[in-house]
Motif scaffolding. Structure first.
Motif, mmCIF file in Angstrom:
data_model
loop_
_atom_site.group_PDB
_atom_site.id
_atom_site.type_symbol
_atom_site.label_atom_id
_atom_site.label_comp_id
_atom_site.label_asym_id
_atom_site.label_seq_id
_atom_site.Cartn_x
_atom_site.Cartn_y
_atom_site.Cartn_z
ATOM 1 N N ARG A 65 39.754 31.209 37.754
ATOM 2 C CA ARG A 65 38.867 32.658 38.025
ATOM 3 C C ARG A 65 39.568 33.656 37.103
ATOM 4 O O ARG A 65 41.155 33.612 37.016
ATOM 5 C CB ARG A 65 38.658 32.993 39.432
ATOM 6 N N ILE A 66 38.993 34.582 36.255
ATOM 7 C CA ILE A 66 40.065 35.515 35.180
ATOM 8 C C ILE A 66 39.035 36.463 35.797
ATOM 9 O O ILE A 66 37.801 37.092 35.916
ATOM 10 C CB ILE A 66 39.789 34.962 33.489
ATOM 11 N N LEU A 67 40.064 37.870 34.690
ATOM 12 C CA LEU A 67 39.129 39.040 35.824
ATOM 13 C C LEU A 67 38.447 39.352 34.513
ATOM 14 O O LEU A 67 38.603 39.112 33.510
ATOM 15 C CB LEU A 67 40.526 39.861 35.551
ATOM 16 N N CYS A 68 37.559 40.543 34.794
ATOM 17 C CA CYS A 68 36.537 40.836 33.901
ATOM 18 C C CYS A 68 37.172 41.502 32.533
ATOM 19 O O CYS A 68 36.817 41.389 31.692
ATOM 20 C CB CYS A 68 35.996 41.905 34.237
ATOM 21 N N ALA A 69 37.983 42.409 32.762
ATOM 22 C CA ALA A 69 38.302 42.814 31.569
ATOM 23 C C ALA A 69 39.194 41.271 30.856
ATOM 24 O O ALA A 69 38.911 42.056 29.833
ATOM 25 C CB ALA A 69 39.819 43.794 31.898
ATOM 26 N N GLU A 70 39.599 40.183 31.294
ATOM 27 C CA GLU A 70 40.315 39.242 30.652
ATOM 28 C C GLU A 70 39.440 38.790 29.481
ATOM 29 O O GLU A 70 39.350 38.617 28.716
ATOM 30 C CB GLU A 70 41.146 38.143 31.237
ATOM 31 N N ALA A 71 37.633 38.993 30.407
ATOM 32 C CA ALA A 71 37.017 37.945 30.227
ATOM 33 C C ALA A 71 36.617 38.677 28.756
ATOM 34 O O ALA A 71 36.519 37.992 27.792
ATOM 35 C CB ALA A 71 35.845 38.169 31.428
ATOM 36 N N LEU A 72 36.605 40.186 28.678
ATOM 37 C CA LEU A 72 35.932 40.469 27.787
ATOM 38 C C LEU A 72 36.841 40.403 26.218
ATOM 39 O O LEU A 72 36.437 41.179 25.130
ATOM 40 C CB LEU A 72 35.527 42.133 28.010
ATOM 41 N N LYS A 73 38.226 39.831 27.029
ATOM 42 C CA LYS A 73 38.961 39.716 25.418
ATOM 43 C C LYS A 73 38.719 38.015 24.311
ATOM 44 O O LYS A 73 39.279 38.545 23.917
ATOM 45 C CB LYS A 73 40.850 39.757 25.559
ATOM 46 N N ARG A 74 38.112 37.589 25.616
ATOM 47 C CA ARG A 74 37.092 36.715 24.948
ATOM 48 C C ARG A 74 35.511 35.819 23.955
ATOM 49 O O ARG A 74 35.403 37.115 24.630
ATOM 50 C CB ARG A 74 38.012 35.315 25.842
#
Length: 424
Positions: free
Chosen positions: A3-12
């Motif tokens: 799992r990754i955090l939502c904020a981290e997903a937005l960077k990808r």
């Protein structure tokens, strides 16, 4: 997949990711479903071309491919491939958590605190508060202070025995501590010289105001080898500058949620220091009426004056009359080496130099209707050598309230306790 955090997903972009959190909002647009997922870092939009029948606040784990979308929150979304329900929420939430809390009354928010605290705007208050706690500890550790933890169950009053919550303690009467004052002084005299504590304090005061609660968190400081209250005010100036700098750096989104602004850290060096009598003069000039005491309206007038004159809505008031300070405050005739710090119209700090001489302490007690036997072993601190010292306490909830310009201190209290409220 991890799992990754939502904020981290937005960077990808363009990769398959797994996220997990709460279903914050659902929009069904005729065959296409948009799901806003919330976790501790923020939000991300999930997109699905089939039904999605989960209730709001259900907790899910979701997997899908990241795709750019300028209209999505953060500019990216997840094309949902599969999801797992980790905990399904029931229908009819007792309070909406995806709306602006300003449409709700404070009592409704507090009556439903177990759920209302999920509201992102309300939760942002306690992110700021957590930063205040951490910054306080970091700053004073950096100034060679040692953290202590003192008992909150005591045998008598810390400040003369008034406004105490009593309790049965194995057949004896005990009390909840009003302050760690006596223990702070003990540890200064122990040889630590500089100590701080972050802990609860209790006041059995029958207030019904936006500025009072009966259980609060006190940020306490005590330091040895000072000859007046001035070093205490100087170190608090430095702390306030540090605090504003850290919050501005780490809590910008939380400040934005409340349209809150912070004083410039550099302006803390200009926080004015005026005497109690000078303060009354300023208030009289500003209000046109005779001033008997520094009341809440006077505090607002003084902070407005400081903002106009020095560019910061904070002001120190010192040399309070002896009758208005605790028995252990160091006297100068009928005045004292004590001070308050006001911020945006509210007293957030009280402090001063303490009596460290045994004979002076004995002389002070009758003036406050006290006798030495009431203090028990506390007097041993002074009988056996205690350096000149002093300290102050900052109310955590009050400083949070004023940083965010909240209307009521209860808004800045996770689970407030007042005359009527002991739950949740």
């Amino acid at each position: 997949m991890e799992r990754i955090l939502c904020a981290e997903a937005l960077k990808r972009s363009g990769i398959t990711v797994e996220v997990a959190g709460w279903v914050h909002r659902v929009r069904n647009l005729g065959g296409i479903v948009f799901i806003i997922l919330r976790d501790r870092s923020g939000f991300i939009q999930l997109v699905r071309d089939s039904e999605f029948n989960l209730n709001l606040e259900s907790v899910i784990r979701a997997r899908g491919k990241l795709s750019d979308n300028a209209k999505a929150p953060g500019g990216r979304e997840i094309l949902l491939q599969e999801y797992e329900v980790l905990s399904e929420a029931e229908q009819n939430l007792p309070i909406a958590v995806n709306q602006d809390p300003e449409v709700l009354g404070l009592e409704t928010i507090l009556d439903n605190r177990m759920i209302s605290v999920r509201n992102p705007k309300l939760l942002s208050i306690f992110r700021v508060q957590a930063t205040c706690i951490r910054a306080f500890g970091d700053f004073f550790r950096g100034e060679d202070f040692t953290e202590i933890k003192s008992s909150k169950i005591i045998g008598g009053g810390s400040e003369g025995g008034t406004n105490l919550f009593s309790m049965d303690y194995f057949g004896r009467t005990a009390y909840l501590a009003q302050s760690p004052q006596l223990y702070k002084q003990t540890m200064v005299a122990s040889g630590l010289e500089r100590v701080f504590e972050i802990g609860h304090a209790y006041r059995a005061e029958k207030h019904e105001t936006p500025r009072h609660i009966n259980e609060y968190v006190s940020l306490d400081v005590e330091m040895g080898f000072i000859d007046s209250e001035k070093p205490l005010m100087e170190i608090e100036r430095d702390f306030m500058a540090y605090l504003f700098e850290v919050i501005a750096r780490e809590n910008q989104s939380d400040l934005s949620a409340w349209n809150a602004t912070l004083p410039n850290p550099d302006s803390c060096a200009k926080i004015p220091i005026i005497t109690y009598e000078e303060a009354k003069g300023i208030v009289k000039k500003g209000s046109g009426t005779r001033v008997i005491d520094i009341n809440p309206e006077a505090e607002r007038i003084l902070c407005d004056w400081a903002d106009r004159e020095m560019g910061i809505p904070m002001i120190f008031i010192n040399e309070f009359p002896r009758r208005k300070r605790p028995f252990y405050t160091y006297p100068i005739g009928q005045k004292t080496m004590s001070f308050d710090l006001l911020f945006r119209g509210l007293e957030i700090t009280t402090g001063g130099r303490r009596i460290n001489d045994y004979s002076m302490l004995k002389e002070a007690l009758p003036k406050f209707g006290m006798v030495e036997s009431e203090l028990g072993s506390y007097v041993d601190i002074f009988r056996y050598g205690c350096p000149p010292h002093g300290g102050f306490a900052i109310g955590l909830e009050r400083i949070t309230q004023k940083i965010l310009s909240l209307a009521n201190v209860k808004e800045a209290t996770l689970f407030p306790r007042d005359r009527k409220r002991i739950s949740p």
